[in-house]
Scaffold this motif. Structure first.
Motif, mmCIF file in Angstrom:
data_model
loop_
_atom_site.group_PDB
_atom_site.id
_atom_site.type_symbol
_atom_site.label_atom_id
_atom_site.label_comp_id
_atom_site.label_asym_id
_atom_site.label_seq_id
_atom_site.Cartn_x
_atom_site.Cartn_y
_atom_site.Cartn_z
ATOM 1 N N CYS A 274 50.604 26.109 45.687
ATOM 2 C CA CYS A 274 51.684 26.562 46.562
ATOM 3 C C CYS A 274 52.319 25.348 47.217
ATOM 4 C CB CYS A 274 51.148 27.501 47.638
ATOM 5 S SG CYS A 274 52.407 27.980 48.829
ATOM 6 N N GLY A 275 53.634 25.252 47.103
ATOM 7 C CA GLY A 275 54.337 24.155 47.745
ATOM 8 C C GLY A 275 55.377 24.732 48.688
ATOM 9 N N ILE A 276 55.466 24.175 49.887
ATOM 10 C CA ILE A 276 56.410 24.699 50.872
ATOM 11 C C ILE A 276 57.415 23.627 51.237
ATOM 12 C CG2 ILE A 276 56.656 25.723 53.168
ATOM 13 C CD1 ILE A 276 53.984 26.947 52.868
ATOM 14 N N LYS A 277 58.696 23.999 51.146
ATOM 15 C CA LYS A 277 59.756 23.081 51.547
ATOM 16 C C LYS A 277 60.528 23.729 52.692
ATOM 17 C CE LYS A 277 61.307 19.765 49.473
ATOM 18 N NZ LYS A 277 61.089 18.356 49.854
ATOM 19 N N LEU B 113 61.701 28.455 55.220
ATOM 20 C CA LEU B 113 60.554 27.908 54.493
ATOM 21 C C LEU B 113 60.532 28.522 53.103
ATOM 22 C CD1 LEU B 113 57.738 28.173 57.192
ATOM 23 C CD2 LEU B 113 59.005 26.144 56.541
ATOM 24 N N TYR B 114 60.783 27.700 52.102
ATOM 25 C CA TYR B 114 60.700 28.179 50.720
ATOM 26 C C TYR B 114 59.270 27.966 50.245
ATOM 27 C CZ TYR B 114 65.785 28.312 50.579
ATOM 28 O OH TYR B 114 67.095 28.613 50.828
ATOM 29 N N CYS B 115 58.574 29.064 49.996
ATOM 30 C CA CYS B 115 57.177 28.961 49.554
ATOM 31 C C CYS B 115 57.143 29.242 48.064
ATOM 32 C CB CYS B 115 56.315 29.993 50.267
ATOM 33 S SG CYS B 115 56.563 30.013 52.037
ATOM 34 N N ASP B 116 56.923 28.228 47.281
ATOM 35 C CA ASP B 116 56.862 28.397 45.828
ATOM 36 C C ASP B 116 55.416 28.395 45.394
ATOM 37 O OD1 ASP B 116 59.683 26.338 45.835
ATOM 38 O OD2 ASP B 116 59.665 28.455 45.273
ATOM 39 N N ILE B 117 55.005 29.499 44.812
ATOM 40 C CA ILE B 117 53.623 29.624 44.366
ATOM 41 C C ILE B 117 53.658 29.656 42.846
ATOM 42 C CG2 ILE B 117 51.536 31.018 44.497
ATOM 43 C CD1 ILE B 117 52.711 32.203 47.110
ATOM 44 N N ILE B 118 53.009 28.698 42.230
ATOM 45 C CA ILE B 118 53.040 28.608 40.773
ATOM 46 C C ILE B 118 51.623 28.734 40.230
ATOM 47 C CG2 ILE B 118 53.680 27.157 38.801
ATOM 48 C CD1 ILE B 118 55.662 25.826 40.870
ATOM 49 N N CYS B 119 51.484 29.590 39.246
ATOM 50 C CA CYS B 119 50.169 29.757 38.646
ATOM 51 C C CYS B 119 50.030 28.749 37.511
ATOM 52 C CB CYS B 119 50.026 31.180 38.104
ATOM 53 S SG CYS B 119 48.470 31.446 37.278
ATOM 54 N N LEU B 120 48.960 27.978 37.526
ATOM 55 C CA LEU B 120 48.756 26.988 36.481
ATOM 56 C C LEU B 120 47.797 27.482 35.417
ATOM 57 C CD1 LEU B 120 48.452 23.862 38.779
ATOM 58 C CD2 LEU B 120 50.445 24.609 37.498
ATOM 59 N N ASP B 121 46.945 28.436 35.813
ATOM 60 C CA ASP B 121 45.985 28.973 34.860
ATOM 61 C C ASP B 121 45.690 30.405 35.280
ATOM 62 O OD1 ASP B 121 42.853 27.609 33.510
ATOM 63 O OD2 ASP B 121 44.025 29.378 32.999
ATOM 64 N N TYR B 122 45.939 31.346 34.386
ATOM 65 C CA TYR B 122 45.790 32.753 34.736
ATOM 66 C C TYR B 122 44.482 33.305 34.168
ATOM 67 C CZ TYR B 122 47.232 37.613 35.419
ATOM 68 O OH TYR B 122 47.319 38.913 35.828
ATOM 69 N N ASP B 123 43.545 33.593 35.079
ATOM 70 C CA ASP B 123 42.324 34.245 34.609
ATOM 71 C C ASP B 123 41.958 35.380 35.561
ATOM 72 O OD1 ASP B 123 38.875 33.278 33.875
ATOM 73 O OD2 ASP B 123 40.182 34.778 32.962
ATOM 74 N N GLY B 124 42.963 36.180 35.890
ATOM 75 C CA GLY B 124 42.681 37.340 36.729
ATOM 76 C C GLY B 124 42.722 37.031 38.217
ATOM 77 N N ASN B 125 42.911 38.081 38.993
ATOM 78 C CA ASN B 125 42.874 37.990 40.450
ATOM 79 C C ASN B 125 43.901 37.004 40.993
ATOM 80 O OD1 ASN B 125 42.136 38.657 42.966
ATOM 81 N ND2 ASN B 125 40.117 37.721 42.918
ATOM 82 N N ILE B 126 45.113 37.161 40.530
ATOM 83 C CA ILE B 126 46.168 36.243 40.928
ATOM 84 C C ILE B 126 46.574 36.460 42.390
ATOM 85 C CG2 ILE B 126 48.212 37.601 40.259
ATOM 86 C CD1 ILE B 126 47.659 34.074 39.235
ATOM 87 N N LEU B 127 46.481 37.697 42.857
ATOM 88 C CA LEU B 127 46.946 37.999 44.216
ATOM 89 C C LEU B 127 46.080 37.326 45.272
ATOM 90 C CD1 LEU B 127 47.883 41.753 43.825
ATOM 91 C CD2 LEU B 127 49.394 39.800 43.780
ATOM 92 N N ASP B 128 44.773 37.322 45.071
ATOM 93 C CA ASP B 128 43.878 36.668 46.034
ATOM 94 C C ASP B 128 44.174 35.183 46.092
ATOM 95 O OD1 ASP B 128 40.688 38.448 45.818
ATOM 96 O OD2 ASP B 128 42.734 39.125 46.176
ATOM 97 N N ALA B 129 44.321 34.586 44.917
ATOM 98 C CA ALA B 129 44.545 33.140 44.852
ATOM 99 C C ALA B 129 45.874 32.781 45.507
ATOM 100 C CB ALA B 129 44.513 32.674 43.400
ATOM 101 N N CYS B 130 46.911 33.571 45.232
ATOM 102 C CA CYS B 130 48.233 33.277 45.811
ATOM 103 C C CYS B 130 48.210 33.391 47.334
ATOM 104 C CB CYS B 130 49.291 34.227 45.256
ATOM 105 S SG CYS B 130 49.680 33.937 43.546
ATOM 106 N N THR B 131 47.555 34.426 47.842
ATOM 107 C CA THR B 131 47.510 34.612 49.294
ATOM 108 C C THR B 131 46.777 33.452 49.949
ATOM 109 O OG1 THR B 131 47.130 36.927 48.726
ATOM 110 C CG2 THR B 131 47.138 36.390 51.043
#
Lengths: 285, 197
Positions: free
Chosen positions: A69-72, A144-162
């Motif tokens: 997650c990167g915030i600008k 605040l632009y919060c860009d969340i990028i998934c680099l590797d998807y192995d399930g449970n993306i919502l927990d990781a993003c939060t």
């Protein structure tokens, strides 16, 4: 009737041919193929402040699932209906590099749903008071632009993003801005930076429902695919719920929901402890 | 009260049904339903209840997928088109009810019926079922549930705002009680329809 060869749970043929049957054999013993128990999370690691070009950043790994997650922070005119508020604009990107299920092009449905989920979490939990982002009412505010990028998807993306969002927001430092009375221009003092006021710490806990009855925590990509339903609970430190996201799938009784809540409470403690440790280790001053 | 969509008057089967205005012990608003009002689709229903988009679509789709017996119709696509005629609060719950009735009207095999119920919690913690648009705006939290007809299990849930675990259980219990009224209405509505034809 299955061949005797398929009785060995470590046999990979069963995993490809009959993945659900393969999983059931493990679930009967109350464990999963990767050795975890039904209520156990994968190893969680977090790296805060790794992107120097962003105002705040965090990298979260939940087993193999990797999310950054990167915030600008930029300037913007505040909304006309709320002149004393700023904006927080989240965006979740699931590029083809994280999984073969995603194609390049406009964001797919899963990415849009995840973005909406993160936006809801920010809105419901009041993690940041939007009034704190206002510099001059009616004239200038932070976005605040919060860009969340998934680099590797192995399930449970919502927990990781939060988690990534929360950690990155804790890392954001905004410079002091003053409006010059004569020129009416904003003057940014990059030497004087202050952290954001993070009011609550929402933590997401996701569950997958198997065969309409069994609940497992932190599903991997394969488990999500085999599951008959998913549930995500977002809780803050006072035990208040900001989101109960259950997009269809098998039904759950009130009692099962209660179990999920208690697991979410313990998960919140684990995550908060991890994040506090990492932040403490970062502060040399 | 008739929400009419006339495409081919000849083919339309009239089968309206209305619930009693104030059922005792139920704080849901008055609702009405009309079925088979469009000639082209296999099944259609308009559900009138009281006077974000990909996310909502996904919620409704996943709820339908959980109850529809898809294995009986392989290589088949079931398209559910929902058109909002007017929104007076509790929109998602109304959409879910309409979707369920339309699937029944189309004769799609399902393992259970489902209904949508919305609860709003105001700043004092008072529970309001089936809130109006004004009540939704002033509420501290809005919880929408989809419940199945067999065991009143929770099929889908989406919430907005902050609330405690105890309040969640309270809302869920109230929604389960209210869902009985909705399912009874489905039954009456269908009985009336099939008794005429």
């Amino acid at each position: 009737q299955l061949d005797q060869r398929f009785w060995a749970p470590t046999c990979d043929c069963l995993r490809t041919v009959e993945p659900l049957e393969y999983y059931r054999r493990f679930l009967k013993e109350n464990c999963r193929p990767d050795g975890r128990e039904l209520g156990e999370f994968r190893t969680t690691t977090v790296n805060i402040g790794s992107i120097s070009t962003a105002d705040g950043s965090a990298l979260v790994k939940l087993g193999n699932t990797t999310v950054i997650c990167g915030i600008k922070a930029e300037f913007a005119a505040p909304p006309t209906d709320a002149p004393d508020k700023g904006y927080v604009v989240p965006n979740v990107d699931l590029p083809p590099l994280c999984s073969s299920r995603f194609r390049s092009g406009p964001p797919g449905e899963e990415a849009q749903v995840a973005s909406q989920f993160i936006a809801d979490v920010i809105e419901n939990s009041q993690i940041i008071q939007k009034e704190d982002l206002c510099i001059s009412p009616g004239k200038l505010s932070w976005v605040l632009y919060c860009d969340i990028i998934c680099l590797d998807y192995d399930g449970n993306i919502l927990d990781a993003c939060t988690f990534a969002l929360l950690a990155a927001l804790k890392n954001v430092q905004l410079p002091e801005v003053t409006i010059n009375e004569e020129t009416a221009l904003a003057e940014v003092n990059l030497k004087k930076k202050s952290y954001l006021n993070i009011r609550t710490h929402p933590v997401a806990t996701s569950f997958a429902v198997f065969d309409d009855t069994l609940l497992i925590v932190d599903p991997t990509g394969e488990e999500e695919h085999l599951a008959t339903g998913t549930l995500t609970v977002v809780m803050d430190e006072e035990g208040k719920l900001c989101c109960l996201h259950k997009p269809g799938g098998s039904g759950l009784t009130g009692a099962k929901l209660q179990d999920c809540m208690s697991r979410a409470v313990t998960r919140h403690k684990e995550v908060k402890k991890l994040m506090d440790e990492v932040i403490k280790s970062m502060k040399p001053k | 009260m008739e929400g009419v969509m006339q495409t081919d008057a000849k083919m339309r089967t009239e089968s309206g049904a209305e619930s009693s205005p104030r059922a005792p012990g139920c704080s849901l608003r008055h609702f009405a339903c009309e079925q088979n009002l469009l000639s082209r689709p296999d099944g259609s229903a308009s559900f009138l209840q009281g006077v974000a988009e990909k996310s909502r679509e996904r919620l409704i789709r996943n709820t339908c997928e959980a109850v529809v017996l898809g294995a009986l119709h392989p290589r088949t696509s079931i398209t559910v088109v929902l058109q909002v005629v007017s929104d007076a609060g509790s929109l998602l719950a109304c959409c879910l009810n309409a979707a369920c009735m339309a699937l029944v009207d189309a004769g799609v095999p399902m393992r259970a019926l489902f209904c949508g119920v919305t609860c709003a919690l105001d700043s004092e913690g008072t529970l309001v079922l089936d809130p109006t648009a004004k009540q939704e705006k002033e509420a501290r939290a809005i919880l929408t549930f989809a419940l199945d007809s067999v065991e009143r299990k929770l099929l889908m849930s989406t919430t907005k705002g902050l609330y405690s675990d105890a309040e969640l259980q309270q809302c869920l219990a109230a929604a389960q009680a209210a869902s009985q009224h909705v399912f009874r209405f489905y039954r009456e509505s269908l009985q009336r329809r099939y008794s005429k034809s």
